[in-house]
Design a protein around this motif. Structure first.
Motif, short mmCIF file in Angstrom:
data_model
loop_
_atom_site.label_atom_id
_atom_site.label_comp_id
_atom_site.label_asym_id
_atom_site.label_seq_id
_atom_site.Cartn_x
_atom_site.Cartn_y
_atom_site.Cartn_z
N ARG A 172 4.30 3.13 1.18
CA ARG A 172 3.45 2.26 -0.15
C ARG A 172 2.08 1.35 1.59
NH1 ARG A 172 6.97 -0.65 -2.70
NH2 ARG A 172 6.99 -2.64 -0.97
N GLN A 176 -1.81 1.66 0.91
CA GLN A 176 -2.31 0.05 0.15
C GLN A 176 -3.44 0.01 1.72
OE1 GLN A 176 -2.13 -2.01 -1.48
NE2 GLN A 176 -2.99 -3.83 -0.85
N ASP A 180 -6.38 -0.08 -2.61
CA ASP A 180 -6.30 -1.60 -2.88
C ASP A 180 -5.10 -0.71 -3.52
OD1 ASP A 180 -5.41 -3.81 -3.60
OD2 ASP A 180 -7.25 -4.62 -4.98
N LEU A 181 -3.81 -0.68 -3.87
CA LEU A 181 -3.17 -0.39 -5.00
C LEU A 181 -2.82 -1.77 -6.12
CD1 LEU A 181 -0.17 0.88 -3.09
CD2 LEU A 181 -2.30 2.76 -4.25
N GLU A 183 -1.19 -4.21 -5.25
CA GLU A 183 0.38 -4.96 -5.22
C GLU A 183 0.57 -6.28 -5.89
OE1 GLU A 183 2.72 -3.15 -1.68
OE2 GLU A 183 3.39 -5.22 -2.11
N ARG A 184 2.02 -6.60 -6.45
CA ARG A 184 2.15 -8.09 -6.45
C ARG A 184 4.11 -8.05 -6.62
NH1 ARG A 184 3.34 -10.42 -11.38
NH2 ARG A 184 2.03 -8.59 -12.80
N VAL A 185 4.49 -8.65 -5.99
CA VAL A 185 5.95 -8.74 -5.42
C VAL A 185 6.33 -10.12 -6.27
CG1 VAL A 185 7.72 -8.85 -3.78
CG2 VAL A 185 6.00 -7.69 -3.55
N LEU A 288 8.53 -5.24 -8.07
CA LEU A 288 7.49 -4.80 -7.22
C LEU A 288 6.29 -4.87 -8.93
CD1 LEU A 288 5.82 -3.95 -4.96
CD2 LEU A 288 6.91 -2.20 -5.68
N TYR A 289 5.17 -4.74 -8.55
CA TYR A 289 3.68 -4.36 -9.15
C TYR A 289 2.87 -3.87 -8.54
CZ TYR A 289 6.69 -8.07 -12.50
OH TYR A 289 8.11 -8.04 -13.68
N LEU A 290 2.43 -2.60 -8.96
CA LEU A 290 1.57 -2.25 -8.52
C LEU A 290 0.39 -1.25 -9.66
CD1 LEU A 290 3.08 0.81 -5.94
CD2 LEU A 290 2.34 -2.00 -5.34
N TRP A 293 -0.42 3.80 -8.52
CA TRP A 293 1.05 4.91 -7.80
C TRP A 293 0.54 5.89 -6.68
CZ3 TRP A 293 5.00 5.30 -11.71
CH2 TRP A 293 6.18 4.39 -11.92
N HIS A 307 8.32 0.99 -7.87
CA HIS A 307 8.11 -0.01 -8.86
C HIS A 307 9.62 -1.14 -9.10
CE1 HIS A 307 10.78 2.62 -10.49
NE2 HIS A 307 10.06 3.74 -10.58
#
Ligand code: FAD
Length: 454
Positions: A172, A176, A180-181, A183-185, A288-290, A293, A307
């Protein structure tokens, strides 16, 4: 040398990577799996995440597709419901379903992983241990793997990569860097610590084996899942800061004091509490949000790499296993990997988001609600409505744990059902006072019949 069309390289031979390897190898794909750890069958299982896990219908269904169900179930321990341990020492079994056909199962992570690895190899997949994905040149389609024992490296040419390398996925991170995936954690401000209840001196279980034990205490809780070898793995979930919190309960002596005060009936069951506390690090919990994928036809993420979720619905692995079946099916059905990955992500992303949401909600339910009178009243009504409207009203837990309907459908219907129950029980303590006619009408109005394939 360019790999042939039906070749796939999987990064990570954990739960999802090993299951996907079986599914694809059985469909005739040539599969190479690269795993950073050593072979657990030779060097013992390295652990890292929870010692055992709850396996539900979704996971079993996926294992069945891979011909792995019987081998896994041979060592699984049935859990009929939650055994709630109240502060006064009393206990109550709250069944998950209607009878023993609606239960979940406790499985040992290491044993499960080894079973899946054996089956993957038997199906023809090649598993390469001590190969940590280090870096990728996506233009040249070359991946570099490192053996952490001696820092030696090897390079592999790939046609397409699947990232099954867990929450901290190296694939991942490499994707990245290409695109740009999104991504948010979101880290939960609670962590967990594992302890063990050993068998009795004559080798039996110390407490009821066929239940998931819970000690709900408001902002924190303990749970215990049985293991085949007659032990229980106890997990304490607690805020990182507060009283109690991991910042104030620091030493083994602090832990003993906490258990003596709040988990008094559990304390005598954990003779090595101090040693367990000192040895096992506190694990962190995050979602984890993307937004994306996959990277065209070159790479796709599955399981926790795509996820990761908090463990409070016991669905992370179950969801990862569903991913494996969906991806293997798409790779068969679509004309190209790029189309397969796009279709896979379109199908699975909303469902992953739904179970991530439900997992966060379930934390509150487990630690704070299972001993509430209004919760128990609503649970009772749920079961009653299920009997009266079996095609329309299926309790939330049953939709998630005993069916294969998409998680997003389960979430949507759970929200409707929650509102129906709230309306019916507002200001009411006694089930006899609920207006059954109004409730039935509400159910018929709000909930269309539910089909398993919905
Ligand atoms: P993992 O199981 O994490 O596997 C990833 C694999 O990739 C590992 O073998 C790792 O060594 C390897 N790897 C990592 N980096 C690299 C690299 N750079 N190169 C090569 N290999 C690499 N789920 C449930 O369904 N039920 C439960 O009851 C449950 N309980 C849980 C309790 C806790 C405390 C936690 C933390 C999780 C729980 N889960 C549960 C969730 C479940 O553990 C995960 O969803 C599941 O392990 C995801 O599988 P995975 O294969 O995607 O990732």
């Amino acid at each position: 040398m360019t790999p042939e069309r039906n070749h796939i390289a999987i990064v990570g031979a954990g739960l999802a990577g090993a299951l996907l390897a079986i599914l694809l190898a059985r469909k005739g794909w040539r599969v190479d799996v690269y795993e950073k750890r050593g072979d657990p069958r030779v060097r013992g299982y390295a652990g890292g995440r929870s010692i055992n896990l709850a396996l539900a219908e979704r996971g079993r269904h996926a294992l069945q597709q891979a011909g792995a169900e019987a081998a896994v179930m041979a060592h699984a321990v049935m859990m009929r419901g939650r055994m709630v341990h109240f502060t006064d020492g009393s206990q109550q079994l709250q069944r998950y379903g209607r009878d023993d056909s609606e239960v979940i199962w406790s499985v040992h992570r290491g044993d499960l992983n080894i079973t899946l690895l054996d089956l993957a190899e038997r199906a023809g997949a090649a598993v390469h241990f001590d190969r940590r994905l280090d870096s990728i040149d996506f233009d040249a389609r070359r991946a570099r793997f490192v053996d952490d024992r001696d820092d030696s490296a090897c390079e592999v040419t790939f046609r397409t990569l699947v990232g099954a390398d867990g929450a901290g996925s190296a694939l991942r991170a490499a994707m990245q860097r290409e695109t740009d995936l999104g991504e948010r954690v979101e880290t939960l401000d609670h962590s967990y610590k594992e302890l063990e209840i050993p068998p009795t001196p004559d080798g039996g279980f110390r407490i009821e084996p066929n239940a998931l034990h819970i000690w709900p205490r408001g902002d924190y809780m303990c749970i215990a899942l049985p293991n085949d070898e007659r032990t229980f793995t106890v997990t304490l979930f607690m805020p990182n800061h507060g009283s109690p919190g991991f910042d104030t309960v620091r030493t083994p002596a602090d832990a003993r004091a906490l258990f003596a005060r709040d988990f008094a009936d559990a304390l005598p069951l954990i003779p090595d509490l101090e040693a367990d506390w000192a040895r096992n690090p506190a694990g962190t919990l995050a979602t984890l949000y993307l937004d994306r994928w996959h990277l065209d036809d070159r790479a796709v993420l599955i399981g926790d790499a795509a996820h990761a979720m908090v463990p409070f619905h016991g669905q992370g692995m179950n969801c990862a296993f569903e991913d494996c079946v969906a991806l293997a099916d798409r790779l068969e059905a679509e004309a190209s990997p790029a189309e397969a990955f796009a279709a896979f992500a379109a199908e699975r992303r909303p469902n992953a988001a739904a179970i991530q949401h439900m997992a966060l909600e379930n934390y509150r339910e487990m630690r704070d609600r299972v001993d509430d009178a209004d919760y128990l009243l609503q649970r009772q009504l749920e079961l009653e409505l299920q009997q009266r409207h079996p095609d329309r009203f299926v309790p939330h837990y049953a939709m998630v744990s005993f069916m294969h309907i998409p998680y997003a459908v389960a979430l949507e219907r759970s929200n409707l059902q929650h509102d129906i129950l709230e309306r019916a029980t507002r200001g009411i303590r006694d089930p006899a006072d609920v207006d059954r006619a109004a409730l039935d009408a509400d159910v018929r109005r709000q909930l269309p019949p539910l089909q398993e394939g919905a």
